[in-house]
Design a protein around this motif. Structure first.
Motif, mmCIF file in Angstrom:
data_model
loop_
_atom_site.group_PDB
_atom_site.id
_atom_site.type_symbol
_atom_site.label_atom_id
_atom_site.label_comp_id
_atom_site.label_asym_id
_atom_site.label_seq_id
_atom_site.Cartn_x
_atom_site.Cartn_y
_atom_site.Cartn_z
ATOM 1 N N GLY A 150 -15.604 7.291 -14.425
ATOM 2 C CA GLY A 150 -14.258 6.731 -14.413
ATOM 3 C C GLY A 150 -13.475 7.133 -13.179
ATOM 4 N N ILE A 151 -13.588 8.404 -12.784
ATOM 5 C CA ILE A 151 -12.901 8.870 -11.578
ATOM 6 C C ILE A 151 -13.423 8.137 -10.347
ATOM 7 N N PHE A 152 -14.736 8.000 -10.265
ATOM 8 C CA PHE A 152 -15.323 7.268 -9.138
ATOM 9 C C PHE A 152 -14.827 5.821 -9.111
ATOM 10 N N MET A 153 -14.818 5.188 -10.251
ATOM 11 C CA MET A 153 -14.421 3.781 -10.332
ATOM 12 C C MET A 153 -12.967 3.585 -9.922
ATOM 13 N N LEU A 154 -12.077 4.435 -10.442
ATOM 14 C CA LEU A 154 -10.653 4.288 -10.134
ATOM 15 C C LEU A 154 -10.351 4.730 -8.703
ATOM 16 N N ARG A 155 -11.044 5.726 -8.210
ATOM 17 C CA ARG A 155 -10.828 6.162 -6.833
ATOM 18 C C ARG A 155 -11.177 5.045 -5.855
ATOM 19 N N GLN A 156 -12.309 4.369 -6.094
ATOM 20 C CA GLN A 156 -12.704 3.267 -5.231
ATOM 21 C C GLN A 156 -11.691 2.134 -5.277
ATOM 22 N N SER A 157 -11.171 1.852 -6.450
ATOM 23 C CA SER A 157 -10.206 0.757 -6.593
ATOM 24 C C SER A 157 -8.856 1.111 -5.977
ATOM 25 N N MET A 158 -8.382 2.321 -6.222
ATOM 26 C CA MET A 158 -7.066 2.707 -5.730
ATOM 27 C C MET A 158 -7.043 2.901 -4.220
ATOM 28 N N SER A 159 -8.202 3.018 -3.601
ATOM 29 C CA SER A 159 -8.240 3.100 -2.139
ATOM 30 C C SER A 159 -7.741 1.820 -1.503
ATOM 31 N N ASP A 160 -7.803 0.708 -2.251
ATOM 32 C CA ASP A 160 -7.362 -0.583 -1.718
ATOM 33 C C ASP A 160 -5.862 -0.799 -1.844
ATOM 34 N N ILE A 161 -5.168 0.060 -2.579
ATOM 35 C CA ILE A 161 -3.718 -0.089 -2.707
ATOM 36 C C ILE A 161 -3.072 0.228 -1.361
ATOM 37 N N PRO A 162 -2.273 -0.669 -0.804
ATOM 38 C CA PRO A 162 -1.676 -0.431 0.527
ATOM 39 C C PRO A 162 -0.791 0.819 0.543
ATOM 40 N N ASP A 163 -0.984 1.653 1.539
ATOM 41 C CA ASP A 163 -0.136 2.842 1.683
ATOM 42 C C ASP A 163 1.312 2.458 1.930
ATOM 43 N N ALA A 164 1.525 1.290 2.534
ATOM 44 C CA ALA A 164 2.892 0.851 2.824
ATOM 45 C C ALA A 164 3.702 0.668 1.555
ATOM 46 N N VAL A 165 3.045 0.223 0.483
ATOM 47 C CA VAL A 165 3.751 0.047 -0.795
ATOM 48 C C VAL A 165 4.225 1.395 -1.333
ATOM 49 N N LEU A 166 3.363 2.385 -1.259
ATOM 50 C CA LEU A 166 3.722 3.709 -1.758
ATOM 51 C C LEU A 166 4.801 4.353 -0.882
ATOM 52 N N GLU A 167 4.683 4.199 0.431
ATOM 53 C CA GLU A 167 5.682 4.771 1.324
ATOM 54 C C GLU A 167 7.043 4.111 1.125
ATOM 55 N N ALA A 168 7.047 2.800 0.887
ATOM 56 C CA ALA A 168 8.311 2.102 0.633
ATOM 57 C C ALA A 168 8.973 2.632 -0.634
#
Length: 273
Positions: A150-168
């Motif tokens: 599960g950690i591997f699966m979610l880590r791979q998926s969350m890597s695609d979340i744009p950093d710009a969204v989190l920084e905003a």
């Protein structure tokens, strides 16, 4: 061979494989409506010659089916919820935070996936026995609360979340807890749905570990309870098929709920080159 002909041949092969895979399940469901005399008969037919509901109506009289079913359902739901949350949390930290040893930790987690589960049974049993958790539901929940897969699966998926969204979000004053729960989790619904199906199925069908840890009959799970149909002088096949048919329903319900996001979630966890 033309592309059209190749498609037809491939679809025909997949159809044969699909029918071969599903046929035993269909036979089991239909056999649940047969009396035992017809199930044991040498002259077999797919459809029942004499339809009956006695196998379903007498389940509770043969063993505490409702109790076992409730135990399995409760444990599977709790384990699935805990696994999803811990996998999302760890996957998010490993994907979006930069700190020393991050790759080593992720490598260690991947290493745990390569250890055969049978190797861990004895040390795990010894640990829970020493902690006094035998015949306790925590013994079934704690080992499954975190999943390397599960950690591997979610880590791979969350890597695609744009950093710009989190920084905003951080610039707008959002806390890390708010970002995780209100931004990251909604954007990870596809892999979460895929993990939910996998984890619920694994927890629901687990047999060996509950068999080793649970001594009280009222605390036992359905997968172990189904073995009570194997009597000393024979097996109640009708009751076994009826109970197994009902036990499949929760898995089908979970799959139907998350099926639209299942393929997309599994694909998003693929290793990127």
């Amino acid at each position: 061979m033309s592309k059209r002909l190749q498609t037809i041949v491939l679809e025909a092969i997949l159809l044969v494989i699909g029918i071969t895979t599903v046929f035993p399940f269909i036979w089991m469901v239909l056999s649940a409506f047969k009396p035992n005399s017809e199930i044991r008969a040498l002259d077999q037919s797919l459809l029942p010659q004499e339809w009956t509901l006695d196998n379903f109506l007498s389940l509770q009289d043969k063993f505490d089916f409702v109790r076992f079913f409730a135990n399995s359902l409760g444990i599977a739901l709790i384990v699935t919820a805990l696994t999803i949350y811990t996998s999302c949390l760890c996957g998010y930290v490993l994907a979006k935070y930069r700190f020393r040893g991050r790759n080593a930790i992720f490598g260690f987690i991947l290493g745990t996936m390569m250890i055969p589960w049978a190797v861990t049974i004895i040390p795990r049993y010894t640990m829970f026995e020493a902690w006094g958790l035998r015949d306790n539901y925590l013994a079934l929940i704690i080992p499954a609360a975190m999943s390397g897969f599960g950690i591997f699966m979610l880590r791979q998926s969350m890597s695609d979340i744009p950093d710009a969204v989190l920084e905003a979000a951080r610039i707008d004053g959002a806390s890390e807890i708010y970002i995780f729960h209100r931004i990251v989790l909604p954007m990870s619904r596809n892999p979460i749905s895929a993990l939910a199906i996998f984890q619920f199925l694994w927890a629901w069908e687990d047999y060996l570990w509950p068999y080793l840890m649970m001594d009280s009959e009222e605390k036992q799970v359905l997968s172990v309870g189904l073995t009570t149909f194997n009597g000393r002088y024979g097996t109640d096949y009708g009751g076994l098929f009826a109970a197994t048919t009902i036990s499949v329903i929760p898995v089908l319900v979970v799959y139907l709920i998350f099926q639209k996001r299942f393929i997309a979630g599994a694909a998003s966890a693929a290793v990127k080159g």
